[in-house]
Design a protein around this motif. Structure first.
Motif, PDB file in Angstrom:
ATOM      1  N   ALA A  33       0.820  -1.210   0.000  1.00  0.00           N
ATOM      2  CA  ALA A  33       0.000   0.000   0.000  1.00  0.00           C
ATOM      3  C   ALA A  33       0.854   1.260   0.000  1.00  0.00           C
ATOM      4  CB  ALA A  33      -0.931  -0.014   1.204  1.00  0.00           C
ATOM      5  N   ASN A  34       1.931   1.228   0.752  1.00  0.00           N
ATOM      6  CA  ASN A  34       2.812   2.398   0.824  1.00  0.00           C
ATOM      7  C   ASN A  34       4.222   2.079   0.334  1.00  0.00           C
ATOM      8  OD1 ASN A  34       0.841   4.156   2.147  1.00  0.00           O
ATOM      9  ND2 ASN A  34       1.096   2.791   3.917  1.00  0.00           N
ATOM     10  N   SER A  35       4.334   1.095  -0.568  1.00  0.00           N
ATOM     11  CA  SER A  35       5.656   0.677  -1.056  1.00  0.00           C
ATOM     12  C   SER A  35       6.309   1.774  -1.879  1.00  0.00           C
ATOM     13  CB  SER A  35       5.517  -0.584  -1.910  1.00  0.00           C
ATOM     14  OG  SER A  35       6.766  -0.943  -2.477  1.00  0.00           O
ATOM     15  N   THR A  36       7.619   1.893  -1.743  1.00  0.00           N
ATOM     16  CA  THR A  36       8.406   2.853  -2.542  1.00  0.00           C
ATOM     17  C   THR A  36       9.144   2.166  -3.682  1.00  0.00           C
ATOM     18  OG1 THR A  36      10.295   2.607  -1.042  1.00  0.00           O
ATOM     19  CG2 THR A  36       8.717   4.390  -0.576  1.00  0.00           C
ATOM     20  N   LEU A  37       8.773   0.927  -3.975  1.00  0.00           N
ATOM     21  CA  LEU A  37       9.447   0.168  -5.030  1.00  0.00           C
ATOM     22  C   LEU A  37       9.336   0.883  -6.371  1.00  0.00           C
ATOM     23  CD1 LEU A  37      10.899  -2.500  -5.814  1.00  0.00           C
ATOM     24  CD2 LEU A  37       8.620  -3.451  -6.290  1.00  0.00           C
ATOM     25  N   ALA A  38      10.468   0.986  -7.078  1.00  0.00           N
ATOM     26  CA  ALA A  38      10.492   1.619  -8.404  1.00  0.00           C
ATOM     27  C   ALA A  38      11.572   0.944  -9.238  1.00  0.00           C
ATOM     28  CB  ALA A  38      10.767   3.111  -8.285  1.00  0.00           C
ATOM     29  N   VAL A  39      11.451   1.051 -10.543  1.00  0.00           N
ATOM     30  CA  VAL A  39      12.433   0.440 -11.439  1.00  0.00           C
ATOM     31  C   VAL A  39      12.661   1.340 -12.648  1.00  0.00           C
ATOM     32  CG1 VAL A  39      10.709  -0.892 -12.742  1.00  0.00           C
ATOM     33  CG2 VAL A  39      13.087  -1.685 -12.652  1.00  0.00           C
ATOM     34  N   VAL A  56      11.460  -4.098  -0.699  1.00  0.00           N
ATOM     35  CA  VAL A  56      12.201  -5.008   0.180  1.00  0.00           C
ATOM     36  C   VAL A  56      12.965  -6.014  -0.678  1.00  0.00           C
ATOM     37  CG1 VAL A  56      12.033  -6.706   2.043  1.00  0.00           C
ATOM     38  CG2 VAL A  56      10.437  -4.765   1.978  1.00  0.00           C
ATOM     39  N   GLU A  57      14.273  -6.010  -0.570  1.00  0.00           N
ATOM     40  CA  GLU A  57      15.076  -6.976  -1.314  1.00  0.00           C
ATOM     41  C   GLU A  57      14.871  -8.379  -0.743  1.00  0.00           C
ATOM     42  OE1 GLU A  57      19.111  -5.825  -2.349  1.00  0.00           O
ATOM     43  OE2 GLU A  57      18.729  -3.816  -1.522  1.00  0.00           O
ATOM     44  N   PRO A  58      15.135  -9.442  -1.561  1.00  0.00           N
ATOM     45  CA  PRO A  58      15.706  -9.402  -2.904  1.00  0.00           C
ATOM     46  C   PRO A  58      14.657  -9.103  -3.975  1.00  0.00           C
ATOM     47  CG  PRO A  58      15.344 -11.658  -2.251  1.00  0.00           C
ATOM     48  CD  PRO A  58      14.992 -10.826  -1.053  1.00  0.00           C
ATOM     49  N   TYR A  59      15.147  -8.636  -5.145  1.00  0.00           N
ATOM     50  CA  TYR A  59      14.285  -8.316  -6.262  1.00  0.00           C
ATOM     51  C   TYR A  59      14.318  -9.445  -7.296  1.00  0.00           C
ATOM     52  CZ  TYR A  59      15.061  -3.548  -4.438  1.00  0.00           C
ATOM     53  OH  TYR A  59      15.166  -2.434  -3.644  1.00  0.00           O
ATOM     54  N   GLY A  80      11.698  -5.541 -30.200  1.00  0.00           N
ATOM     55  CA  GLY A  80      10.319  -5.262 -29.836  1.00  0.00           C
ATOM     56  C   GLY A  80      10.226  -4.300 -28.667  1.00  0.00           C
ATOM     57  N   ASP A  81       9.003  -3.918 -28.336  1.00  0.00           N
ATOM     58  CA  ASP A  81       8.727  -3.098 -27.158  1.00  0.00           C
ATOM     59  C   ASP A  81       8.425  -4.023 -25.976  1.00  0.00           C
ATOM     60  OD1 ASP A  81       8.949  -0.711 -28.629  1.00  0.00           O
ATOM     61  OD2 ASP A  81       6.835  -0.799 -29.210  1.00  0.00           O
ATOM     62  N   TYR A  82       8.875  -3.634 -24.783  1.00  0.00           N
ATOM     63  CA  TYR A  82       8.697  -4.482 -23.603  1.00  0.00           C
ATOM     64  C   TYR A  82       8.235  -3.651 -22.409  1.00  0.00           C
ATOM     65  CZ  TYR A  82      11.215  -8.160 -26.100  1.00  0.00           C
ATOM     66  OH  TYR A  82      11.594  -9.106 -27.019  1.00  0.00           O
ATOM     67  N   THR A  83       7.550  -4.326 -21.486  1.00  0.00           N
ATOM     68  CA  THR A  83       7.267  -3.772 -20.169  1.00  0.00           C
ATOM     69  C   THR A  83       8.106  -4.550 -19.165  1.00  0.00           C
ATOM     70  OG1 THR A  83       5.016  -3.119 -20.753  1.00  0.00           O
ATOM     71  CG2 THR A  83       5.525  -3.347 -18.410  1.00  0.00           C
ATOM     72  N   LEU A  84       9.065  -3.880 -18.553  1.00  0.00           N
ATOM     73  CA  LEU A  84       9.935  -4.503 -17.560  1.00  0.00           C
ATOM     74  C   LEU A  84       9.270  -4.410 -16.192  1.00  0.00           C
ATOM     75  CD1 LEU A  84      12.725  -5.647 -16.629  1.00  0.00           C
ATOM     76  CD2 LEU A  84      13.440  -3.279 -16.363  1.00  0.00           C
ATOM     77  N   THR A  85       9.180  -5.533 -15.491  1.00  0.00           N
ATOM     78  CA  THR A  85       8.562  -5.592 -14.170  1.00  0.00           C
ATOM     79  C   THR A  85       9.587  -6.002 -13.127  1.00  0.00           C
ATOM     80  OG1 THR A  85       6.437  -6.254 -15.142  1.00  0.00           O
ATOM     81  CG2 THR A  85       6.722  -6.620 -12.778  1.00  0.00           C
ATOM     82  N   VAL A  86       9.599  -5.298 -11.993  1.00  0.00           N
ATOM     83  CA  VAL A  86      10.394  -5.725 -10.839  1.00  0.00           C
ATOM     84  C   VAL A  86       9.422  -6.171  -9.752  1.00  0.00           C
ATOM     85  CG1 VAL A  86      10.547  -3.396  -9.854  1.00  0.00           C
ATOM     86  CG2 VAL A  86      12.230  -5.136  -9.206  1.00  0.00           C
ATOM     87  N   ARG A  87       9.792  -7.249  -9.041  1.00  0.00           N
ATOM     88  CA  ARG A  87       8.971  -7.768  -7.937  1.00  0.00           C
ATOM     89  C   ARG A  87       9.866  -7.924  -6.715  1.00  0.00           C
ATOM     90  NH1 ARG A  87       6.174 -13.344  -9.252  1.00  0.00           N
ATOM     91  NH2 ARG A  87       8.299 -14.112  -9.013  1.00  0.00           N
ATOM     92  N   ASP A  88       9.414  -7.418  -5.559  1.00  0.00           N
ATOM     93  CA  ASP A  88      10.267  -7.504  -4.371  1.00  0.00           C
ATOM     94  C   ASP A  88       9.836  -8.669  -3.469  1.00  0.00           C
ATOM     95  OD1 ASP A  88       8.038  -6.672  -2.937  1.00  0.00           O
ATOM     96  OD2 ASP A  88       8.925  -4.797  -2.226  1.00  0.00           O
ATOM     97  N   ALA A  89      10.462  -8.763  -2.281  1.00  0.00           N
ATOM     98  CA  ALA A  89      10.214  -9.890  -1.378  1.00  0.00           C
ATOM     99  C   ALA A  89       8.786  -9.933  -0.860  1.00  0.00           C
ATOM    100  CB  ALA A  89      11.194  -9.829  -0.208  1.00  0.00           C
TER     101      ALA A  89
END
Length: 268
Positions: A33-39, A56-59, A80-89
């Motif tokens: 809800a209040n995550s600061t995760l960004a990529v 929160v690592e690891p990513y 091609g065009d892509y959407t890169l997604t990061v996911r944290d712990a």
């Protein structure tokens, strides 16, 4: 005070506490809800490099939204065009876009120019003529055709062999005769290479040349340096010549100025 009114106050207060508790519990149970995760991502040369912050690592990282990996780098990525997604712990996610134009390019950090690149067979080439300025205050080793800067925008620069052999950015090189032969064979051989390479993604240009007689043959001939020295003539080096109706090979004095296409160094 009327007992009914008192009971109503008590019920209202209790309901407020329950609602407040429920609201707080819901927020506490949602770590995103209040995550600061960004990529962010840097894309070039068919490679995507991600940088994640916050969360929160690891990513973990994905370019298809389904398959995730711990490495922040994707290599040999298809065009091609892509959407890169990061996911944290906490399984929170953040995304960023990667464009095909950036992925299919080389950024020369020395002058900020970005060049289209193209895969042909197992090789990766520049998809346009090189345009890095090798001149200094005391020496001139590259020219725009007819000394007109707008021609460099179209045709790239014309280089002496010595300049051409020393100016490639890291990870790239002046192609050898063998590199050119592999390219020519990949598109169908000498009989059709001048057409196939001009009309395809390689976008071959007949940029002319310059020598002691000045500039000549723009739009008629394209001479491209190879890294090979002539076996018998001092200061003579190989080139591949593309004319309107033919493809040939030869050699010339290294002080003449010809076009350059670079090829990516492959790690075997």
């Amino acid at each position: 005070m009327n007992r009914k009114i008192i009971n109503l106050f008590k019920s209202t207060a209790l309901m407020s506490v329950i609602l407040l508790f429920t609201s707080c519990s819901k927020n506490d149970s949602d770590p995103c809800a209040n995550s600061t995760l960004a990529v962010t991502a840097v894309a070039e040369e068919y490679t995507i490099k991600a940088t994640a912050t916050g969360g929160v690592e690891p990513y973990e990282y994905s370019i298809d939204g389904t398959t995730f990996q711990t490495s922040d780098t994707f290599t040999d990525v298809e065009s091609g065009d892509y959407t890169l997604t990061v996911r944290d712990a906490n399984t929170c996610t953040s995304t960023t876009s990667v464009t095909e134009a950036d992925l299919n390019s080389l950024l020369d950090e020395r002058d900020g120019q970005r060049y289209k690149i193209v895969k042909i067979g197992n090789q990766i080439w520049l998809g346009e003529n090189f345009n890095f300025d090798t001149n200094t205050t005391t020496t001139t080793s590259s020219w725009c055709y007819n000394d007109e800067s707008t021609n460099c925008d179209t045709y790239g620069k014309l280089y002496t062999w010595e300049a051409a052999s020393q100016m490639a950015p890291e990870g790239w090189k002046l192609p050898s005769s063998s590199d050119w032969y592999d390219l020519i064979n990949e598109v169908g051989g000498y009989d059709v290479a001048h057409t196939e390479l001009m009309e395809g993604d390689f976008e071959l240009l007949r940029a002319g040349r310059t020598n002691m007689d000045g500039f000549s043959y723009v739009d008629e001939y394209g001479w491209y340096w190879t890294s090979n020295a002539h076996p018998y003539e001092t200061n003579w080096y190989g080139f591949i010549q593309f004319a309107i109706n033919s493809t040939n090979q030869g050699s010339t004095d290294g002080s003449n100025a010809l076009s350059v296409r670079l090829i990516k160094i492959q790690n075997n």
